[in-house]
Structure formats: structure tokens, C-alpha cells
Enzyme design. Sequence first.
Site, short mmCIF file in Angstrom:
data_model
loop_
_atom_site.label_atom_id
_atom_site.label_comp_id
_atom_site.label_asym_id
_atom_site.label_seq_id
_atom_site.Cartn_x
_atom_site.Cartn_y
_atom_site.Cartn_z
N CYS A 94 0.81 -1.20 0.00
CA CYS A 94 0.00 0.00 0.00
C CYS A 94 0.85 1.26 0.00
CB CYS A 94 -0.92 0.01 1.21
SG CYS A 94 -0.06 0.13 2.78
N GLY A 95 2.05 1.18 0.58
CA GLY A 95 2.90 2.35 0.63
C GLY A 95 2.61 3.28 1.78
#
Length: 290
Positions: free
Chosen positions: A132-133
Site C-alpha cells: 500500500c505504501g
Amino acid sequence: MSAAPRGPADQAAMPPIEGTRRATAWRLEGERRLPGEERLAEERPVALVYNGISHAVMLASPLDLEDFALGFSLSEGIINSADDLLDFEEQGEEQVEDGVAPVGITLQLRVTLRCFMRLKERRRTLAGRTGCGLCGTESLAEAVRPVRRAVPAVRVEATALQRAMDALDAAQRLQRATGATHAAGWFDLDGRLCLAREDVGRHNALDKVIGAAVRAGRDPAQAFVAVTSRASYEMVYKTAQAGVGLLAAISAPTALAVQTAEAAGLVLAGFVRQGRVTVYAGAERVSSAG
């Protein structure tokens, strides 16, 4: 492109490839069980430590780590230019206990005091950010940040994007060997490949090619980036932060990626494959001629 399965006859002919290791696997075809040797992509925790303070731990391929450190520092806004990274040291992998494989690599980075003080103000922990970061992000405002760098208004032909993706496919040595990595490429506006980097993480591959391009003195105003993944918000953000005006992806963008590209003035193309290009932002700057 996935890695081709190998049978026993191929085992003796497998030369070493940096960033991979060999492993025995069994291929099941109906009632047949075929032993063979496969290549696996190496994956290591890589810690980025700024001025003695640990900032991020990423799961990454243990290749081109100086490019990665510079690209990550730039695309995350930790430094403003390569001159702000004063020193880089890659420390050996840590051995946790006897008989256990090495578990990590530490990148010791020394940045200017100005950049370090800014980093401390918004410090966060980014553990294993390959999906997802946003792991460890502390606020919504920090999760989705506006692009604060001017993006050049590049113009390209659709054929240049297709040519670039074909060249990037041909440059993926790790992917051909393992079937487990992503790639990012830096191209001139005619779609000629200048630099390519691979990694188990798509964000990491992009950071690596950004770092490599900066170290090589490449002009972002005369370039675009192509990636062998979907185009997420973060991929768009990193591209724009690098001063590149176009991102081409082999798969689809997300809605937030398109919104971010439009706000930044960045051209965003997806599904660049097999003679097809779908432009989601900045379509007026992509010509169908050529």
C-alpha cells in the site's frame, strides 16, 4: 513475462545471476512429478538510516542499493537534490543467529542538517512498504501529499510508449530468471531506453531508476518513466517528485493516481501493451501519429 520452468537437464547449465538464488522445486503435471531447479528472487529487509536515525525498513532486492537510497530520498522529499546526500555507506547483512540466513542490509545516509531537521519534523516508520505504501503513516494529510515540484509538459507519440514498454520487457533479466520482480525504465522522449532497474517491489524499482538517472546526470525534462505494474498514487507521486512529466504503466492506474496526475500536470498512461495505450491524464500531449 514469467520464468520458464526448468527440468533436471537444465540444472547443470544454470549460471549464477546476481540477486537470485537456486532452489529445488517440483512441477506437478497430472500424475507426473518432475524435479527441477528454479531461480528465486532474493528479498531482504533494507534499513535506511539518516544521520544515525532509522527512518524506513523496506523489503527490496539487494541490488543497486546506492541508486535506491538516492531515489528514495528524492522521491520521498527527504532531500531536495543529490547534493543534499553527503555520504552513503552500505553495511553488511546482519546475522541474527548461527545457522540462520542473513536478514538485512543497513544503508547509512548522511544528509544536510536542513534536510535532517525537516525529516525529524515528519518522521514516520515505514515497515515493509511494498504494497500500500502507507504502513506507519501517522496522519491522513501525510498519507496523500500534493506534488510540490514543477512537472515539465512533455509531448510524446503513442508509439514511443509502446516502444519503451517493449524495450523494458527485454531488459528484465531478473524477471526472466525468476518471474518475481518488477522493473522501471528511464526513457528519452522517443522511447529509447536509457536506464532500467528491477526489484521485488514496484516502488523500489522506481526509486532505483530515479536514483540511477540522477547519478547519471539525466535531464528529467527530456524523459519519461515506464513501469511493469499498475500505477498507484505513490508511483505517480514519486515520478512527479523526480521532475518527470510522464508515467507509463503496463497495467491500470487507480482513481487517486489519476487525480494526482491531473493536479500535478503529469501525463499518465496505462495498459501500455500489445499496440494499445490508454491515456488517463494529459491526453492532449500524447500523439497517435507515428
